[in-house]
Design a protein around this motif. Sequence first.
Motif, PDB file in Angstrom:
ATOM      1  N   GLY A  59       7.711   7.695  -1.015  1.00  0.00           N
ATOM      2  CA  GLY A  59       7.827   6.681   0.018  1.00  0.00           C
ATOM      3  C   GLY A  59       6.484   6.354   0.660  1.00  0.00           C
ATOM      4  O   GLY A  59       6.195   5.189   0.950  1.00  0.00           O
ATOM      5  N   ARG A  60       5.667   7.381   0.865  1.00  0.00           N
ATOM      6  CA  ARG A  60       4.356   7.142   1.453  1.00  0.00           C
ATOM      7  C   ARG A  60       3.447   6.406   0.483  1.00  0.00           C
ATOM      8  O   ARG A  60       2.660   5.539   0.878  1.00  0.00           O
ATOM      9  N   ILE A  61       3.551   6.748  -0.797  1.00  0.00           N
ATOM     10  CA  ILE A  61       2.752   6.049  -1.809  1.00  0.00           C
ATOM     11  C   ILE A  61       3.079   4.563  -1.797  1.00  0.00           C
ATOM     12  O   ILE A  61       2.185   3.707  -1.779  1.00  0.00           O
ATOM     13  N   ALA A  71       3.801  12.114  -7.409  1.00  0.00           N
ATOM     14  CA  ALA A  71       4.700  12.027  -6.258  1.00  0.00           C
ATOM     15  C   ALA A  71       5.407  13.370  -6.103  1.00  0.00           C
ATOM     16  O   ALA A  71       5.770  14.009  -7.101  1.00  0.00           O
ATOM     17  N   SER A  72       5.599  13.812  -4.887  1.00  0.00           N
ATOM     18  CA  SER A  72       6.184  15.139  -4.681  1.00  0.00           C
ATOM     19  C   SER A  72       7.604  15.229  -5.224  1.00  0.00           C
ATOM     20  O   SER A  72       8.072  16.311  -5.580  1.00  0.00           O
ATOM     21  N   THR A  80       4.506   2.762   0.616  1.00  0.00           N
ATOM     22  CA  THR A  80       4.110   2.149   1.887  1.00  0.00           C
ATOM     23  C   THR A  80       2.614   1.884   1.941  1.00  0.00           C
ATOM     24  O   THR A  80       2.168   0.796   2.342  1.00  0.00           O
ATOM     25  N   ASP A  81       1.816   2.874   1.537  1.00  0.00           N
ATOM     26  CA  ASP A  81       0.361   2.728   1.596  1.00  0.00           C
ATOM     27  C   ASP A  81      -0.134   1.643   0.648  1.00  0.00           C
ATOM     28  O   ASP A  81      -0.999   0.832   1.011  1.00  0.00           O
ATOM     29  N   ALA A 112       1.729  13.268  -3.019  1.00  0.00           N
ATOM     30  CA  ALA A 112       2.260  12.656  -1.803  1.00  0.00           C
ATOM     31  C   ALA A 112       3.701  12.231  -2.039  1.00  0.00           C
ATOM     32  O   ALA A 112       4.108  11.999  -3.187  1.00  0.00           O
ATOM     33  N   PRO A 113       4.499  12.114  -0.974  1.00  0.00           N
ATOM     34  CA  PRO A 113       5.869  11.620  -1.127  1.00  0.00           C
ATOM     35  C   PRO A 113       5.869  10.197  -1.683  1.00  0.00           C
ATOM     36  O   PRO A 113       5.001   9.390  -1.344  1.00  0.00           O
ATOM     37  N   ASP A 117      -3.249   1.544  -6.892  1.00  0.00           N
ATOM     38  CA  ASP A 117      -3.472   1.439  -5.454  1.00  0.00           C
ATOM     39  C   ASP A 117      -3.311  -0.010  -5.010  1.00  0.00           C
ATOM     40  O   ASP A 117      -2.978  -0.885  -5.812  1.00  0.00           O
TER      41      ASP A 117
END
Length: 220
Positions: A200-202, A89-90, A204-205, A197-198, A65
């Motif tokens: 890309g979102r991982i 990741a999806s 970005t977050d 989660a996708p 994280d």
Amino acid sequence: MPCTSTRSVPSPRPRAVAAGVDVIVAQGCEAGGHVRGEVTTMALVPAVVDAVHPVPVIAAGGIADGRGLAAALTLGAQAGWLGTRFLTASEAATHEVYRQAVIQAAPQDAVHTRCFDGGWPNAPHRALRNSTLRAWEAADRPAAPNRPGEGAVVARSADGRSWSRYDDMVPVPGMSGDVEALALYAGQSAGLVHDVAPAGRIVTDIAADAAALMRRTRTP
């Protein structure tokens, strides 16, 4: 771009740097998969950074994280290398049984072992404790070929290929059988993974959280 991975505290004049690599990966023993070193990421990364300066260092092991990435950057690394977080990741080619095992795992469930050595004889690695690993531990960790269920086929791929207990193979989509008994490679950061989660979102977050933390620590 050539790079190398460092799994123990480097010598004063690392051979990889002398060979002209562009980046060094410093992998702490918290990492999943094959792990040779015994030094934690927190202790290893600054030692490697000091030893190889000005060559950039990528920190690996135990990062899942923004907090972990911020810590790695604070230790002097230029980037973080995340594996376990992306198992859920999806887009990842991860069997649903494997995904759920990662999501439900606590940090102590990721065991440093030599159990799943098919294809990598006697190679230490970190994997989640499952039925195969528990049975092997209960039998007092015998060496091959005397392990419980040695050679038994536990899963088959969609193309019909068979996989035996203790093989160096993870569960992937399309497999059938007792896929939970295969190697569930994961690091101790599995305890920080709670969802699918996708990718890309991982990314970005994690990047946003790390940046926010680092700005906060630099505020007078």
